[in-house]
Structures are given as C-alpha cells and as structure tokens.
Design an enzyme around this catalytic site. Structure first.
Site, PDB file in Angstrom:
ATOM      1  N   HIS A  71       1.862   4.416  -2.986  1.00  0.00           N
ATOM      2  CA  HIS A  71       1.898   5.881  -2.835  1.00  0.00           C
ATOM      3  C   HIS A  71       3.108   6.475  -3.558  1.00  0.00           C
ATOM      4  O   HIS A  71       3.023   7.576  -4.123  1.00  0.00           O
ATOM      5  CB  HIS A  71       1.969   6.281  -1.355  1.00  0.00           C
ATOM      6  CG  HIS A  71       0.655   6.265  -0.628  1.00  0.00           C
ATOM      7  ND1 HIS A  71      -0.393   7.097  -0.958  1.00  0.00           N
ATOM      8  CD2 HIS A  71       0.231   5.542   0.438  1.00  0.00           C
ATOM      9  CE1 HIS A  71      -1.412   6.871  -0.127  1.00  0.00           C
ATOM     10  NE2 HIS A  71      -1.061   5.925   0.733  1.00  0.00           N
ATOM     11  N   HIS A 120       0.850  -1.205   0.000  1.00  0.00           N
ATOM     12  CA  HIS A 120       0.000   0.000   0.000  1.00  0.00           C
ATOM     13  C   HIS A 120       0.886   1.256   0.000  1.00  0.00           C
ATOM     14  O   HIS A 120       0.650   2.198  -0.768  1.00  0.00           O
ATOM     15  CB  HIS A 120      -0.908  -0.048   1.241  1.00  0.00           C
ATOM     16  CG  HIS A 120      -1.696   1.190   1.526  1.00  0.00           C
ATOM     17  ND1 HIS A 120      -3.082   1.222   1.524  1.00  0.00           N
ATOM     18  CD2 HIS A 120      -1.315   2.459   1.852  1.00  0.00           C
ATOM     19  CE1 HIS A 120      -3.496   2.442   1.820  1.00  0.00           C
ATOM     20  NE2 HIS A 120      -2.441   3.219   2.038  1.00  0.00           N
TER      21      HIS A 120
HETATM   22  O1  GNR Z   1      -3.470   3.403   8.677  1.00  0.00           O
HETATM   23  C1  GNR Z   1      -3.536   2.698   7.672  1.00  0.00           C
HETATM   24  N1  GNR Z   1      -4.141   1.483   7.749  1.00  0.00           N
HETATM   25  C2  GNR Z   1      -4.092   0.531   6.752  1.00  0.00           C
HETATM   26  C3  GNR Z   1      -4.941  -0.560   6.849  1.00  0.00           C
HETATM   27  C4  GNR Z   1      -4.924  -1.556   5.890  1.00  0.00           C
HETATM   28  C5  GNR Z   1      -4.048  -1.461   4.831  1.00  0.00           C
HETATM   29  C6  GNR Z   1      -3.208  -0.373   4.705  1.00  0.00           C
HETATM   30  C7  GNR Z   1      -3.220   0.613   5.669  1.00  0.00           C
HETATM   31  S1  GNR Z   1      -2.125   1.958   5.545  1.00  0.00           S
HETATM   32  C8  GNR Z   1      -3.013   3.206   6.376  1.00  0.00           C
HETATM   33  C9  GNR Z   1      -2.192   4.457   6.516  1.00  0.00           C
HETATM   34  C10 GNR Z   1      -1.914   5.032   5.152  1.00  0.00           C
HETATM   35  O2  GNR Z   1      -2.695   5.670   4.503  1.00  0.00           O
HETATM   36  N2  GNR Z   1      -0.740   4.783   4.639  1.00  0.00           N
HETATM   37  O3  GNR Z   1      -0.435   5.212   3.396  1.00  0.00           O
HETATM   38 NI    NI Z   2      -2.307   5.293   2.364  1.00  0.00          NI
END
Ligand code: GNR
Ligand code: NI
Length: 188
Positions: free
Chosen positions: A159, A155
């Site tokens: 970004h 994830h």
């Molecule tokens: O806080 C976050 N929780 C989350 C939950 C499941 C999969 C990914 C995340 S990352 C996120 C924080 C965030 O936006 N990171 O870029």
């Molecule tokens: Ni995120």
C-alpha cells in the site's frame, strides 16, 4: 479518536507512493490512534495510512488471534451476568518500515483488502522476511516475521508503494475481481 473513511478502488489516491515520516509528534499519534479505531471497526487485521487518505509511511497491524485455549470469562460490568471470550489483541505500529532478507520460499494466503471489499484471492509472497521499522518515538527496531504476520506486513507495505493485492493477480483474474465488485455495488 475517530473512525476515518476507508478509500476504495478505483480511488486514484490508493496509487500514491507514501512519504517517509519525519515528525514523531502528536499528529502522528492521533493518526495511529484513528487508524486502529478504523481498522477494528471495519474489521480488518491491518491498515496503511493511505487507506484513510494520508500518504505517510505508517502501518498498523493486529492479527487478533483467537485464543483457542481461552476460557469464557464471567463478567458483570453492566449489572447482568454474562461471559466474554477473550481474543488476544496485539496492536502493532510500524513507521517507515523496510523489508530485509525476503525468503526465496513463497507462501500462499487468501488475501482480502479493506480497499477492495468482498474480493478474496490467493497471493504468493516470500514466506518470511525481516522488517526494520521505527516506533512512535522514532526508535528503530528489527524483527523477523513469518506466517500471517509476514504476509500481512508485505500486503501493507505494498500500500505504501501504491500497490494493491489484486495487482499481483493475472490481468484476467484482476478484471474478474473488479467486475464482481462493480456488480456487487450495483446490487447494493
Ligand atoms: O483485513 C485484512 N485481511 C487480510 C487478509 C489476508 C492478507 C492481508 C490482509 S490485510 C486486510 C486489511 C487491509 O486491507 N490492509 O491493507
Ligand atoms: Ni489492504
């Protein structure tokens, strides 16, 4: 140390492809320190530099697992008897991360994002992967990841390419999510 403002959709800066870090200097250390403070305050389990408007390939993660065996710890730091339930903080920094050997097997997690507040949706990603990254001194490391850590680092790496978790949803589901967010903002 400072809490920085987290960019939210539809801020176009979130679509930036971030640049590799070349200087492992005090400015980088200050950025990382601010990113941790911002992530813990939010609160979130991960943060990419672009989410605070800095287009550099830097991530911080702390899954903050709740320690189920944890005993309440008596404390008197303020002159009053009380207890703390400890959580295991494991702050991790990844500079210039790369994904190696993503598994063919997928895992589904309900994801959220600090840049897409209040929206949660299931996303499938490779269940395990290997990550090569540099630390704050510029030393290179490799590590196998699974579970929530594998999901979270993928994830965060998205970004760095300007991709949000909602970009993995069908157009219908993404539009529904963005509409819901717009409605909630109007209500607020
Ligand atoms: O806080 C976050 N929780 C989350 C939950 C499941 C999969 C990914 C995340 S990352 C996120 C924080 C965030 O936006 N990171 O870029
Ligand atoms: Ni995120």
């Amino acid at each position: 140390m400072a809490i920085r403002q987290i960019l939210e959709v539809p801020d176009p800066r979130l679509k930036t492809v971030s640049e590799p870090v070349t200087a492992f200097d005090d400015e980088l250390k200050e950025l990382v320190s601010d990113m941790f403070e911002t992530m813990y305050a939010a609160p979130g389990i991960g943060l990419a530099a672009i989410q605070v408007g800095v287009p550099k390939r830097v991530l911080v993660i702390d899954l903050q697992p709740e320690d189920e065996e944890a005993e309440p710890e008596p404390c008197n730091h303020d002159g009053h008897d009380h207890v703390h339930y400890p959580t295991k903080n494991e702050p991790r920094v990844f500079v210039n991360p790369e994904i190696l050997d993503p598994a063919e097997e997928l895992a589904s997690y309900q994801e959220g994002c600090l840049s897409v507040p209040e929206i949660f949706a299931d996303v499938d990603r490779p269940a395990t992967c290997r990550v090569r990254y540099q630390d704050l001194e510029g030393e290179t490391h490799e590590e196998d990841m699974d579970g929530l850590m594998a999901t979270c680092i993928q994830h965060e790496m998205d970004h760095l390419e300007g991709i949000l978790f909602i970009d993995h949803l069908s157009r219908l589901k993404r539009n529904m999510a963005l509409k819901k967010l717009k409605k909630m903002r109007e209500a607020a």
